[in-house]
Enzyme design. Sequence first.
Site, PDB file in Angstrom:
ATOM      1  N   GLU A  59      13.783  -5.953 -20.895  1.00 14.98           N
ATOM      2  CA  GLU A  59      13.629  -4.526 -21.188  1.00 14.98           C
ATOM      3  C   GLU A  59      14.941  -3.777 -20.982  1.00 14.98           C
ATOM      4  O   GLU A  59      15.913  -4.317 -20.440  1.00 14.98           O
ATOM      5  CB  GLU A  59      12.564  -3.921 -20.248  1.00 14.98           C
ATOM      6  CG  GLU A  59      12.985  -3.991 -18.780  1.00 14.98           C
ATOM      7  CD  GLU A  59      11.960  -3.408 -17.802  1.00 14.98           C
ATOM      8  OE1 GLU A  59      10.761  -3.382 -18.125  1.00 14.98           O
ATOM      9  OE2 GLU A  59      12.396  -2.978 -16.720  1.00 14.98           O
ATOM     10  N   HIS A  61      16.144   0.720 -20.407  1.00 15.60           N
ATOM     11  CA  HIS A  61      15.676   2.095 -20.212  1.00 15.60           C
ATOM     12  C   HIS A  61      16.835   2.945 -19.740  1.00 15.60           C
ATOM     13  O   HIS A  61      17.890   2.418 -19.372  1.00 15.60           O
ATOM     14  CB  HIS A  61      14.527   2.125 -19.187  1.00 15.60           C
ATOM     15  CG  HIS A  61      14.663   1.106 -18.085  1.00 15.60           C
ATOM     16  ND1 HIS A  61      15.657   1.177 -17.145  1.00 15.60           N
ATOM     17  CD2 HIS A  61      13.968  -0.027 -17.802  1.00 15.60           C
ATOM     18  CE1 HIS A  61      15.540   0.139 -16.319  1.00 15.60           C
ATOM     19  NE2 HIS A  61      14.540  -0.620 -16.692  1.00 15.60           N
ATOM     20  N   HIS A  65      18.835   0.649 -12.120  1.00 16.69           N
ATOM     21  CA  HIS A  65      18.285  -0.068 -10.970  1.00 16.69           C
ATOM     22  C   HIS A  65      19.421  -0.493 -10.057  1.00 16.69           C
ATOM     23  O   HIS A  65      20.474  -0.913 -10.537  1.00 16.69           O
ATOM     24  CB  HIS A  65      17.631  -1.393 -11.371  1.00 16.69           C
ATOM     25  CG  HIS A  65      16.427  -1.318 -12.228  1.00 16.69           C
ATOM     26  ND1 HIS A  65      15.329  -0.564 -11.938  1.00 16.69           N
ATOM     27  CD2 HIS A  65      16.120  -1.974 -13.370  1.00 16.69           C
ATOM     28  CE1 HIS A  65      14.421  -0.755 -12.881  1.00 16.69           C
ATOM     29  NE2 HIS A  65      14.877  -1.595 -13.766  1.00 16.69           N
ATOM     30  N   HIS A  99      17.970  -6.310 -19.562  1.00 17.95           N
ATOM     31  CA  HIS A  99      17.957  -7.089 -18.317  1.00 17.95           C
ATOM     32  C   HIS A  99      16.650  -7.854 -18.181  1.00 17.95           C
ATOM     33  O   HIS A  99      15.600  -7.426 -18.698  1.00 17.95           O
ATOM     34  CB  HIS A  99      18.202  -6.204 -17.090  1.00 17.95           C
ATOM     35  CG  HIS A  99      17.251  -5.051 -16.947  1.00 17.95           C
ATOM     36  ND1 HIS A  99      17.357  -3.908 -17.700  1.00 17.95           N
ATOM     37  CD2 HIS A  99      16.167  -4.862 -16.141  1.00 17.95           C
ATOM     38  CE1 HIS A  99      16.395  -3.068 -17.366  1.00 17.95           C
ATOM     39  NE2 HIS A  99      15.641  -3.627 -16.427  1.00 17.95           N
ATOM     40  N   CYS A 113      14.232  -3.169  -4.999  1.00 21.10           N
ATOM     41  CA  CYS A 113      14.734  -2.456  -6.182  1.00 21.10           C
ATOM     42  C   CYS A 113      14.609  -0.959  -5.933  1.00 21.10           C
ATOM     43  O   CYS A 113      13.525  -0.458  -5.627  1.00 21.10           O
ATOM     44  CB  CYS A 113      13.935  -2.858  -7.421  1.00 21.10           C
ATOM     45  SG  CYS A 113      14.446  -1.980  -8.916  1.00 21.10           S
TER      46      CYS A 113
HETATM   47 MN    MN Z   1      13.919  -2.507 -15.579  1.00 24.41          MN
END
Ligand code: MN
Length: 145
Positions: A59, A61, A65, A99, A113
């Site tokens: 994914e 976005h 992170h 990633h 995370c």
């Molecule tokens: Mn992610």
Amino acid sequence: MVRHHKEGFTWEGVDVYPYKEEGTHFKSITRQTLSMGTSQFPVELRYFEIQPDGHSTLERHEHVHTVIVIRGKGQVLVRDRIYPIEVNDVVNIPSMIWHQFRANQGDYLGFLCIVSSERDRPSRPIERDLEYLRSSQEVADFIRI
Ligand code: MN
């Protein structure tokens, strides 16, 4: 305030959930939310654990992170490279970069995370993205969709 850990990689008062509510684009992964942040500090701390040979969603976005590995060994795809990762390694996933995390065969991969509480929904690759990703043989062999 202290949230004590329990046996293994679990914490007092924290439920263990599936990684995501639905979908088949990930395998053998759990999620625990350790800290929700506040309005002054809108940041969440989660712990994800991938079972041997499992993987997270491929994914990307807008939100970023920061990841700290605290259990086991695995690999992570960031953009167009695959990195081996192990305990105490730190991974930064920039905005809008593909990633995917994977546990090695025979190893759990557990990581903390950190994310913003206000974040966009991840998007998954469409055919054009997959073509780009698969232009590297290493990446083509690694990704699971
Ligand atoms: Mn992610």
